[in-house]
Design a protein around this motif. Sequence first.
Motif, PDB file in Angstrom:
ATOM      1  N   ALA A 137       0.833  -1.210   0.000  1.00  0.00           N
ATOM      2  CA  ALA A 137       0.000   0.000   0.000  1.00  0.00           C
ATOM      3  C   ALA A 137       0.865   1.258   0.000  1.00  0.00           C
ATOM      4  CB  ALA A 137      -0.931  -0.017   1.212  1.00  0.00           C
ATOM      5  N   GLU A 138       1.946   1.242   0.775  1.00  0.00           N
ATOM      6  CA  GLU A 138       2.851   2.393   0.806  1.00  0.00           C
ATOM      7  C   GLU A 138       3.479   2.636  -0.568  1.00  0.00           C
ATOM      8  OE1 GLU A 138       6.998   3.894   2.898  1.00  0.00           O
ATOM      9  OE2 GLU A 138       6.014   2.100   3.678  1.00  0.00           O
ATOM     10  N   ALA A 139       3.916   1.569  -1.212  1.00  0.00           N
ATOM     11  CA  ALA A 139       4.519   1.706  -2.545  1.00  0.00           C
ATOM     12  C   ALA A 139       3.519   2.320  -3.523  1.00  0.00           C
ATOM     13  CB  ALA A 139       5.004   0.355  -3.055  1.00  0.00           C
ATOM     14  N   LEU A 140       2.279   1.859  -3.466  1.00  0.00           N
ATOM     15  CA  LEU A 140       1.242   2.386  -4.364  1.00  0.00           C
ATOM     16  C   LEU A 140       0.962   3.856  -4.051  1.00  0.00           C
ATOM     17  CD1 LEU A 140      -0.760   1.788  -6.634  1.00  0.00           C
ATOM     18  CD2 LEU A 140      -2.403   1.078  -4.865  1.00  0.00           C
ATOM     19  N   ASP A 141       0.804   4.166  -2.776  1.00  0.00           N
ATOM     20  CA  ASP A 141       0.512   5.553  -2.368  1.00  0.00           C
ATOM     21  C   ASP A 141       1.627   6.523  -2.767  1.00  0.00           C
ATOM     22  OD1 ASP A 141      -1.864   4.700  -1.263  1.00  0.00           O
ATOM     23  OD2 ASP A 141      -1.112   4.698   0.804  1.00  0.00           O
ATOM     24  N   ARG A 142       2.871   6.087  -2.643  1.00  0.00           N
ATOM     25  CA  ARG A 142       4.015   6.953  -2.954  1.00  0.00           C
ATOM     26  C   ARG A 142       4.396   6.954  -4.427  1.00  0.00           C
ATOM     27  NH1 ARG A 142       8.719   4.903   0.706  1.00  0.00           N
ATOM     28  NH2 ARG A 142       9.808   5.695  -1.097  1.00  0.00           N
ATOM     29  N   GLY A 143       3.833   6.028  -5.208  1.00  0.00           N
ATOM     30  CA  GLY A 143       4.253   5.906  -6.599  1.00  0.00           C
ATOM     31  C   GLY A 143       5.692   5.435  -6.670  1.00  0.00           C
ATOM     32  N   PHE A 144       6.054   4.520  -5.781  1.00  0.00           N
ATOM     33  CA  PHE A 144       7.422   4.034  -5.624  1.00  0.00           C
ATOM     34  C   PHE A 144       7.912   3.316  -6.878  1.00  0.00           C
ATOM     35  CE2 PHE A 144      10.188   0.458  -4.248  1.00  0.00           C
ATOM     36  CZ  PHE A 144      11.250   1.188  -3.752  1.00  0.00           C
ATOM     37  N   THR A 145       9.121   3.635  -7.303  1.00  0.00           N
ATOM     38  CA  THR A 145       9.799   2.926  -8.394  1.00  0.00           C
ATOM     39  C   THR A 145      11.103   2.387  -7.843  1.00  0.00           C
ATOM     40  OG1 THR A 145       8.799   4.288 -10.118  1.00  0.00           O
ATOM     41  CG2 THR A 145      10.832   3.130 -10.689  1.00  0.00           C
ATOM     42  N   VAL A 147       4.108 -16.783   2.923  1.00  0.00           N
ATOM     43  CA  VAL A 147       4.184 -17.494   4.190  1.00  0.00           C
ATOM     44  C   VAL A 147       3.814 -16.508   5.293  1.00  0.00           C
ATOM     45  CG1 VAL A 147       5.948 -19.112   3.386  1.00  0.00           C
ATOM     46  CG2 VAL A 147       6.642 -16.990   4.457  1.00  0.00           C
ATOM     47  N   PRO A 148       3.447 -17.009   6.464  1.00  0.00           N
ATOM     48  CA  PRO A 148       3.085 -16.094   7.544  1.00  0.00           C
ATOM     49  C   PRO A 148       4.228 -15.158   7.901  1.00  0.00           C
ATOM     50  CG  PRO A 148       2.489 -18.346   8.105  1.00  0.00           C
ATOM     51  CD  PRO A 148       3.297 -18.405   6.846  1.00  0.00           C
ATOM     52  N   GLY A 149       3.872 -13.920   8.240  1.00  0.00           N
ATOM     53  CA  GLY A 149       4.852 -12.921   8.623  1.00  0.00           C
ATOM     54  C   GLY A 149       5.320 -13.145  10.037  1.00  0.00           C
ATOM     55  N   PRO A 150       6.103 -12.268  10.560  1.00  0.00           N
ATOM     56  CA  PRO A 150       6.499 -10.979  10.005  1.00  0.00           C
ATOM     57  C   PRO A 150       7.580 -11.116   8.934  1.00  0.00           C
ATOM     58  CG  PRO A 150       7.554 -11.302  12.120  1.00  0.00           C
ATOM     59  CD  PRO A 150       6.656 -12.484  11.901  1.00  0.00           C
ATOM     60  N   TYR A 151       7.793 -10.007   8.240  1.00  0.00           N
ATOM     61  CA  TYR A 151       8.793  -9.922   7.186  1.00  0.00           C
ATOM     62  C   TYR A 151       9.744  -8.779   7.495  1.00  0.00           C
ATOM     63  CZ  TYR A 151       5.521 -12.517   4.169  1.00  0.00           C
ATOM     64  OH  TYR A 151       4.689 -13.445   3.625  1.00  0.00           O
ATOM     65  N   HIS A 152      11.005  -8.976   7.179  1.00  0.00           N
ATOM     66  CA  HIS A 152      11.930  -7.846   7.161  1.00  0.00           C
ATOM     67  C   HIS A 152      11.853  -7.310   5.732  1.00  0.00           C
ATOM     68  CE1 HIS A 152      15.759  -5.685   6.690  1.00  0.00           C
ATOM     69  NE2 HIS A 152      15.380  -5.228   7.867  1.00  0.00           N
ATOM     70  N   VAL A 153      11.531  -6.040   5.597  1.00  0.00           N
ATOM     71  CA  VAL A 153      11.328  -5.428   4.288  1.00  0.00           C
ATOM     72  C   VAL A 153      12.364  -4.332   4.080  1.00  0.00           C
ATOM     73  CG1 VAL A 153       9.717  -4.118   2.857  1.00  0.00           C
ATOM     74  CG2 VAL A 153       8.853  -5.904   4.360  1.00  0.00           C
ATOM     75  N   THR A 154      13.011  -4.396   2.929  1.00  0.00           N
ATOM     76  CA  THR A 154      13.974  -3.368   2.557  1.00  0.00           C
ATOM     77  C   THR A 154      13.574  -2.827   1.196  1.00  0.00           C
ATOM     78  OG1 THR A 154      15.648  -4.696   3.672  1.00  0.00           O
ATOM     79  CG2 THR A 154      16.428  -2.847   2.371  1.00  0.00           C
ATOM     80  N   MET A 155      13.398  -1.509   1.109  1.00  0.00           N
ATOM     81  CA  MET A 155      12.983  -0.866  -0.137  1.00  0.00           C
ATOM     82  C   MET A 155      14.145  -0.070  -0.719  1.00  0.00           C
ATOM     83  SD  MET A 155       9.191   0.504   0.985  1.00  0.00           S
ATOM     84  CE  MET A 155       8.563   0.839  -0.653  1.00  0.00           C
ATOM     85  N   TYR A 156      14.396  -0.278  -2.019  1.00  0.00           N
ATOM     86  CA  TYR A 156      15.456   0.430  -2.723  1.00  0.00           C
ATOM     87  C   TYR A 156      14.848   1.178  -3.912  1.00  0.00           C
ATOM     88  CZ  TYR A 156      18.596  -2.691  -0.193  1.00  0.00           C
ATOM     89  OH  TYR A 156      19.269  -3.386   0.777  1.00  0.00           O
ATOM     90  N   ALA A 157      15.061   2.479  -3.970  1.00  0.00           N
ATOM     91  CA  ALA A 157      14.570   3.287  -5.087  1.00  0.00           C
ATOM     92  C   ALA A 157      15.576   3.230  -6.235  1.00  0.00           C
ATOM     93  CB  ALA A 157      14.365   4.728  -4.646  1.00  0.00           C
ATOM     94  N   THR A 158      15.062   3.118  -7.456  1.00  0.00           N
ATOM     95  CA  THR A 158      15.893   3.121  -8.666  1.00  0.00           C
ATOM     96  C   THR A 158      15.130   3.859  -9.761  1.00  0.00           C
ATOM     97  OG1 THR A 158      14.968   1.087  -9.558  1.00  0.00           O
ATOM     98  CG2 THR A 158      16.905   0.861  -8.141  1.00  0.00           C
ATOM     99  N   GLU A 159      15.797   4.092 -10.844  1.00  0.00           N
ATOM    100  CA  GLU A 159      15.133   4.596 -12.040  1.00  0.00           C
ATOM    101  C   GLU A 159      14.417   3.412 -12.693  1.00  0.00           C
ATOM    102  OE1 GLU A 159      15.093   7.801 -13.052  1.00  0.00           O
ATOM    103  OE2 GLU A 159      16.192   8.245 -11.212  1.00  0.00           O
ATOM    104  N   SER A 160      13.270   3.641 -13.283  1.00  0.00           N
ATOM    105  CA  SER A 160      12.549   2.521 -13.896  1.00  0.00           C
ATOM    106  C   SER A 160      13.341   1.900 -15.033  1.00  0.00           C
ATOM    107  CB  SER A 160      11.149   2.940 -14.363  1.00  0.00           C
ATOM    108  OG  SER A 160      11.216   3.671 -15.547  1.00  0.00           O
ATOM    109  N   SER A 161      14.146   2.689 -15.734  1.00  0.00           N
ATOM    110  CA  SER A 161      14.933   2.160 -16.840  1.00  0.00           C
ATOM    111  C   SER A 161      16.031   1.215 -16.352  1.00  0.00           C
ATOM    112  CB  SER A 161      15.553   3.298 -17.645  1.00  0.00           C
ATOM    113  OG  SER A 161      16.417   4.050 -16.818  1.00  0.00           O
ATOM    114  N   ALA A 162      16.369   1.262 -15.059  1.00  0.00           N
ATOM    115  CA  ALA A 162      17.424   0.409 -14.517  1.00  0.00           C
ATOM    116  C   ALA A 162      16.936  -0.983 -14.150  1.00  0.00           C
ATOM    117  CB  ALA A 162      18.036   1.069 -13.279  1.00  0.00           C
ATOM    118  N   LEU A 163      15.604  -1.181 -14.119  1.00  0.00           N
ATOM    119  CA  LEU A 163      15.051  -2.473 -13.714  1.00  0.00           C
ATOM    120  C   LEU A 163      15.086  -3.465 -14.860  1.00  0.00           C
ATOM    121  CD1 LEU A 163      12.054  -1.164 -11.622  1.00  0.00           C
ATOM    122  CD2 LEU A 163      14.202  -2.100 -10.769  1.00  0.00           C
ATOM    123  N   SER A 164      15.212  -4.733 -14.508  1.00  0.00           N
ATOM    124  CA  SER A 164      15.320  -5.831 -15.476  1.00  0.00           C
ATOM    125  C   SER A 164      14.104  -5.906 -16.387  1.00  0.00           C
ATOM    126  CB  SER A 164      15.469  -7.148 -14.719  1.00  0.00           C
ATOM    127  OG  SER A 164      15.356  -8.233 -15.594  1.00  0.00           O
TER     128      SER A 164
END
Length: 180
Positions: free
Chosen positions: A22-30, A79-96
């Motif tokens: 939800a956070e990624a969607l709200d922020r428009g995260f790339t 699988v059941p949580g919790p999860y350790h979550v790490t978010m990394y911002a990049t340019e969309s052109s850099a993604l596979s």
Amino acid sequence: MNLPRGRLEKSRVVADPRDTLAEALDRGFTGYTVFESQDALLLDADGRGIVTFEDGVPTRAYHTGTERGGPPALADLAVPGPYHVTMYATESSALSDSGDDVIPPGMAAERLAGDPALARSTRRAAPTDQPRASTDETADSTEESTQGAVEAFLENEAKIEAIREQARTEAQERAEEWDL
């Protein structure tokens, strides 16, 4: 999945992956997010789930433990949580641009968060030219999700063997109970 080195945005433990999606969607995260389940954290289980985002919409998934991409990777990560979550911002052109790990826009919300409302919001936010995992664009998303989950389950031989072993054990116990 080939990922660029991104700018660390966040690293924390969450009880439910819904918060991150939800956070990624709200922020428009790339960029991309690494999900490490409690099994991996506490039991030294293999693998992490990686989900890429473009403008807040999940586009690809990969599981490092099973080395599977796309819908099967989400099944491996569910699988059941919790999860350790790490978010990394990049340019969309850099993604596979690999096509093997593409996921439909709402699938991560359905599989990881079990949240149909978030899945609908994600689908609405997805650009119409975003690559899709399914070739049938008119397919009902629930049917697509169920089919992908079944396929992912059937591909996981370890889970199937565990179910078979459990069934054998239960059958033996019943046979002994009934003096057969």
